[in-house]
Structure formats: structure tokens, C-alpha cells
Design an enzyme around this catalytic site. Structure first.
Site, PDB file in Angstrom:
ATOM      1  N   SER A   4       0.875  -1.182   0.000  1.00 18.67           N
ATOM      2  CA  SER A   4       0.000   0.000   0.000  1.00 18.67           C
ATOM      3  C   SER A   4       0.903   1.220   0.000  1.00 18.67           C
ATOM      4  O   SER A   4       2.098   1.122   0.289  1.00 18.67           O
ATOM      5  CB  SER A   4      -0.838  -0.006   1.284  1.00 18.67           C
ATOM      6  OG  SER A   4      -1.443   1.256   1.509  1.00 18.67           O
ATOM      7  N   TYR A  36      -2.095  -1.769  10.186  1.00 21.14           N
ATOM      8  CA  TYR A  36      -2.043  -1.767   8.710  1.00 21.14           C
ATOM      9  C   TYR A  36      -0.647  -1.359   8.247  1.00 21.14           C
ATOM     10  O   TYR A  36      -0.045  -1.995   7.379  1.00 21.14           O
ATOM     11  CB  TYR A  36      -3.108  -0.809   8.174  1.00 21.14           C
ATOM     12  CG  TYR A  36      -3.372  -0.950   6.682  1.00 21.14           C
ATOM     13  CD1 TYR A  36      -4.083  -2.031   6.180  1.00 21.14           C
ATOM     14  CD2 TYR A  36      -2.921   0.009   5.783  1.00 21.14           C
ATOM     15  CE1 TYR A  36      -4.332  -2.169   4.817  1.00 21.14           C
ATOM     16  CE2 TYR A  36      -3.163  -0.103   4.418  1.00 21.14           C
ATOM     17  CZ  TYR A  36      -3.874  -1.196   3.943  1.00 21.14           C
ATOM     18  OH  TYR A  36      -4.118  -1.317   2.590  1.00 21.14           O
TER      19      TYR A  36
HETATM   20  N1  LIG Z   1      -8.655   0.021  -1.639  1.00 22.70           N
HETATM   21  C1  LIG Z   1      -7.589   0.752  -1.296  1.00 22.70           C
HETATM   22  O1  LIG Z   1      -7.685   1.980  -1.155  1.00 22.70           O
HETATM   23  C2  LIG Z   1      -6.257   0.082  -1.089  1.00 22.70           C
HETATM   24  C3  LIG Z   1      -5.120   0.905  -0.948  1.00 22.70           C
HETATM   25  C4  LIG Z   1      -3.887   0.315  -0.746  1.00 22.70           C
HETATM   26  C5  LIG Z   1      -3.766  -1.067  -0.694  1.00 22.70           C
HETATM   27  N2  LIG Z   1      -4.884  -1.848  -0.840  1.00 22.70           N
HETATM   28  C6  LIG Z   1      -4.704  -3.302  -0.758  1.00 22.70           C
HETATM   29  O2  LIG Z   1      -5.287  -3.928  -1.885  1.00 22.70           O
HETATM   30  C7  LIG Z   1      -5.626  -5.261  -1.556  1.00 22.70           C
HETATM   31  C8  LIG Z   1      -7.030  -5.566  -2.050  1.00 22.70           C
HETATM   32  O3  LIG Z   1      -7.953  -4.796  -1.289  1.00 22.70           O
HETATM   33  P1  LIG Z   1      -9.264  -4.131  -1.930  1.00 22.70           P
HETATM   34  O4  LIG Z   1      -9.106  -2.683  -1.794  1.00 22.70           O
HETATM   35  O5  LIG Z   1      -9.569  -4.716  -3.228  1.00 22.70           O
HETATM   36  O6  LIG Z   1     -10.341  -4.546  -0.797  1.00 22.70           O
HETATM   37  P2  LIG Z   1     -11.663  -5.415  -0.861  1.00 22.70           P
HETATM   38  O7  LIG Z   1     -12.161  -5.428   0.558  1.00 22.70           O
HETATM   39  O8  LIG Z   1     -12.590  -4.938  -1.915  1.00 22.70           O
HETATM   40  O9  LIG Z   1     -11.118  -6.868  -1.268  1.00 22.70           O
HETATM   41  C9  LIG Z   1     -10.328  -7.624  -0.391  1.00 22.70           C
HETATM   42  C10 LIG Z   1     -10.692  -9.088  -0.561  1.00 22.70           C
HETATM   43  O10 LIG Z   1      -9.869  -9.853   0.355  1.00 22.70           O
HETATM   44  C11 LIG Z   1     -10.693 -10.865   0.900  1.00 22.70           C
HETATM   45  N3  LIG Z   1     -10.169 -11.346   2.172  1.00 22.70           N
HETATM   46  C12 LIG Z   1     -10.220 -10.735   3.383  1.00 22.70           C
HETATM   47  N4  LIG Z   1      -9.686 -11.528   4.321  1.00 22.70           N
HETATM   48  C13 LIG Z   1      -9.283 -12.658   3.685  1.00 22.70           C
HETATM   49  C14 LIG Z   1      -8.652 -13.847   4.112  1.00 22.70           C
HETATM   50  N5  LIG Z   1      -8.354 -14.061   5.411  1.00 22.70           N
HETATM   51  N6  LIG Z   1      -8.373 -14.809   3.201  1.00 22.70           N
HETATM   52  C15 LIG Z   1      -8.709 -14.637   1.901  1.00 22.70           C
HETATM   53  N7  LIG Z   1      -9.313 -13.533   1.436  1.00 22.70           N
HETATM   54  C16 LIG Z   1      -9.597 -12.557   2.322  1.00 22.70           C
HETATM   55  C17 LIG Z   1     -12.056 -10.204   1.083  1.00 22.70           C
HETATM   56  O11 LIG Z   1     -13.098 -11.173   1.235  1.00 22.70           O
HETATM   57  C18 LIG Z   1     -12.160  -9.389  -0.201  1.00 22.70           C
HETATM   58  O12 LIG Z   1     -12.784 -10.111  -1.228  1.00 22.70           O
HETATM   59  C19 LIG Z   1      -5.447  -5.385  -0.043  1.00 22.70           C
HETATM   60  O13 LIG Z   1      -4.220  -6.026   0.258  1.00 22.70           O
HETATM   61  C20 LIG Z   1      -5.405  -3.935   0.415  1.00 22.70           C
HETATM   62  O14 LIG Z   1      -4.711  -3.759   1.636  1.00 22.70           O
HETATM   63  C21 LIG Z   1      -6.117  -1.305  -1.035  1.00 22.70           C
END
Ligand SMILES: NC(=O)c1ccc[n+]([C@@H]2O[C@H](COP(=O)([O-])OP(=O)(O)OC[C@H]3O[C@@H](n4cnc5c(N)ncnc54)[C@H](O)[C@@H]3O)[C@@H](O)[C@H]2O)c1
Length: 280
Positions: A143, A156
Site C-alpha cells: 500500500s 495496517y
Molecule cells: N482500496 C484501497 O484503497 C487500497 C489501498 C492500498 C492497498 N490496498 C490493498 O489492496 C488489496 C485488495 O484490497 P481491496 O481494496 O480490493 O479490498 P476489498 O475489501 O474490496 O477486497 C479484499 C478481498 O480480500 C478478501 N479477504 C479478506 N480476508 C481474507 C482472508 N483471510 N483470506 C482470503 N481472502 C480474504 C475479502 O473477502 C475481499 O474479497 C489489499 O491487500 C489492500 O490492503 C487497497
């Protein structure tokens, strides 16, 4: 890797957000998919949309925090697809709370998914990717908060800083080994997904920042999210094709990266000040 056509990609957290968008973008480029998530309904929806694009798709309920489950899934992927070329260690969760008020259980929860999930996914898939004898790639999602810290996000921040350290070390090992497998660390800024809605957050966030409610703070943050999941997926895949070490996603990530590099220590004062303002 110049093309994803006829490759096999495994993706964690494929039921929603960036993981789902990666699955659909890869399917459009004729890449077969092994999808996993804990959310079975979301996973089925992603799999159905991807299959409609004409690729082979398998899906499995896998909790990335469970080492044996991740290793069993990796073996199953090779059994089902005959090989695996890419692992996207994408599944992740968010946690809001001050250090004093965050329970050990919450720290263990976020590290289990965001850090150990990435470590298990990398160690389970890397030997299998190498064994394919083809080009391969490990993609670990950190991130922008793996580049700089902010208050109330210690869990986080520590998980995402650790993913960066782990992945940058791996990349140098792969450079030294000189084979066909590489890796990339991804640093998204705010992406319009479900992550903030599914975050665990406690009242210490409101108490520290003076925000009326955690919900108000959550929606203020969400309003700042600039990039769609589809745009994020496209940037990630372009980064893999270009064999980038680090992929930043979104103008906010680029500005925050610049801020951190310009003020590597004193950025903290600015960030804390912004939190005070946001609470008003
Ligand atoms: N959305 C943002 O602003 C953002 C910014 C920086 C980094 N990220 C990173 O991007 C990645 C994806 O996140 P996103 O934004 O698409 O969020 P999201 O919540 O839409 O998707 C995350 C997915 O991970 C799954 N998940 C959660 N716990 C789990 C587990 N124990 N085992 C398997 N699957 C699990 C959830 O069910 C969900 O489908 C993450 O690592 C997040 O930290 C997101």
C-alpha cells in the site's frame, strides 16, 4: 513477461475490489485463472464473469492466514491447470485504532492476513512457478501505507511495511539467481473498493482525532479515493509486463511517495496535522 495469454494466474482476495478486477482484466487477456477468497458468493460471481470471457477458471475458498490451506490450494492449482505462472498475493483487510487501544488479537488478525498471507502465498507458489520452466511473476500488494505511516493505522502500516521489505528482499534474490521468475511490490493509493467498509475500527480513532464518528472518518477517507479497481488492475498488469520493482497506483500515491521522499522524517508532522483537520 510480455503476455498473459495461455498463462495461469492465481489470485487471492478475488471476490472483490482489486482482486476481482485483476481476474477480469487477465481473463480479457486470455489468462487462465485460479481464484481464491473467504467470500464464496463474491468468488462465484467473479468466476462466472471471468468464464464468460472464455478462459479456464477454478475457484477455492481459502483463508490466506492459514498456512496449510494456502499450500494445499497451490498444489491443487497445479493439479487442476497443469502449471502456475503468476501469484497475486492481494487479499487484505484494514484496521483502525490507536496503539494503546488496539488488542493483540486485532494485531494478530491483520498480520495473519496482510503479512502472513503474503508470505504463505509467496512460499507456496514460488517453487511451483519455477517448476513450470516458463516465465513467472510474484505480485505482492502492499500500500502507499507501506511507504509512510499515519496515526491510528499501526497494524495496517506494520503489515504493509513488512510486505515491502519482504518483497524487495525477494526481488534482489531473484535478480541474483537470474532465472525466469521476477516479483513486484504494489503500492496503491486510495482505490474505490470495499476495504474501508470492511475495516475493523474502534472508538480510539474518534477519541484521538476528535472526529464525530468512525463512520464520518471512514466516509471522508472514501471520498478521497481517486482510482477505480479496474484502473488499478490495469496499472498492476502493465507493471508486471514492464517487470517493475515497485508499482505506485493513483495520483495520490505518487504525491504521498514524493512527500515521504522529500520529508523522510518530518512528513509525520504534516500527516498528524491533516488528521486533526479531518476530525473537525
Ligand atoms: N482500496 C484501497 O484503497 C487500497 C489501498 C492500498 C492497498 N490496498 C490493498 O489492496 C488489496 C485488495 O484490497 P481491496 O481494496 O480490493 O479490498 P476489498 O475489501 O474490496 O477486497 C479484499 C478481498 O480480500 C478478501 N479477504 C479478506 N480476508 C481474507 C482472508 N483471510 N483470506 C482470503 N481472502 C480474504 C475479502 O473477502 C475481499 O474479497 C489489499 O491487500 C489492500 O490492503 C487497497
Amino acid at each position: 513477461m510480455k503476455t498473459f495469454q495461455h498463462k495461469v494466474a492465481a489470485i487471492t482476495g478475488a471476490a472483490s475490489g482489486i482482486g476481482q478486477a485483476l481476474a477480469l482484466e487477465l481473463a480479457q487477456q486470455q489468462c487462465d485463472l485460479a481464484l481464491s477468497d473467504v467470500d464464496e458468493a463474491g468468488l462465484a460471481a467473479t468466476a462466472q464473469q471471468a468464464r464468460a470471457l472464455g478462459v479456464e477458471v477454478t475457484s477455492s475458498k481459502v483463508n490466506v492466514a492459514e498456512r496449510e490451506a494456502v499450500h494445499a490450494w497451490a498444489a491443487q492449482v497445479v493439479q487442476d491447470h497443469g502449471k502456475v505462472n503468476l501469484i497475486f498475493n492481494n487479499a487484505g483487510v484494514a484496521l483502525g485504532g490507536t496503539v494503546e487501544d488496539t488488542d493483540y488479537e486485532d494485531y494478530e488478525w491483520i498480520l495473519g492476513i496482510n503479512l502472513w498471507g503474503v508470505v504463505y502465498g509467496t512460499k507456496a507458489f514460488l517453487p511451483l512457478i519455477k517448476a513450470s520452466g516458463e516465465e513467472g511473476h510474484v505480485i505482492n500488494v502492499s500500500s502507499v501505507f507501506g511507504l509512510f505511516s499515519q496515526p491510528t493505522q499501526s497494524g495496517y502500516n506494520m503489515s504493509k511495511f513488512a510486505v515491502r521489505g519482504f518483497t524487495e528482499s525477494l526481488r534482489q534474490e531473484l535478480d541474483l539467481a537470474g532465472g525466469k521468475v521476477s516479483c513486484t511490490c504494489v503500492h496503491p493509493g486510495g482505490i474505490k473498493t470495499n476495504i474501508a467498509r470492511n475495516a475493523r475500527m474502534n472508538r480510539s480513532v474518534e477519541n484521538l482525532t476528535g472526529s464525530a464518528s468512525a463512520e464520518k472518518m471512514r466516509s471522508q477517507f472514501e471520498a478521497l479515493f481517486m482510482t477505480t479497481a479496474q484502473q488499478a488492475a490495469r496499472v498492476i498488469l502493465a507493471g508486471v509486463k514492464a517487470d517493475k520493482r515497485r508499482v505506485l497506483i493513483g495520483p495520490d500515491a505518487r504525491v504521498l511517495d514524493l512527500l515521504q521522499r522529500s520529508l523522510p522524517v518530518s512528513y509525520q508532522r504534516l500527516v498528524a496535522g491533516t488528521f486533526k483537520l479531518a476530525g473537525r
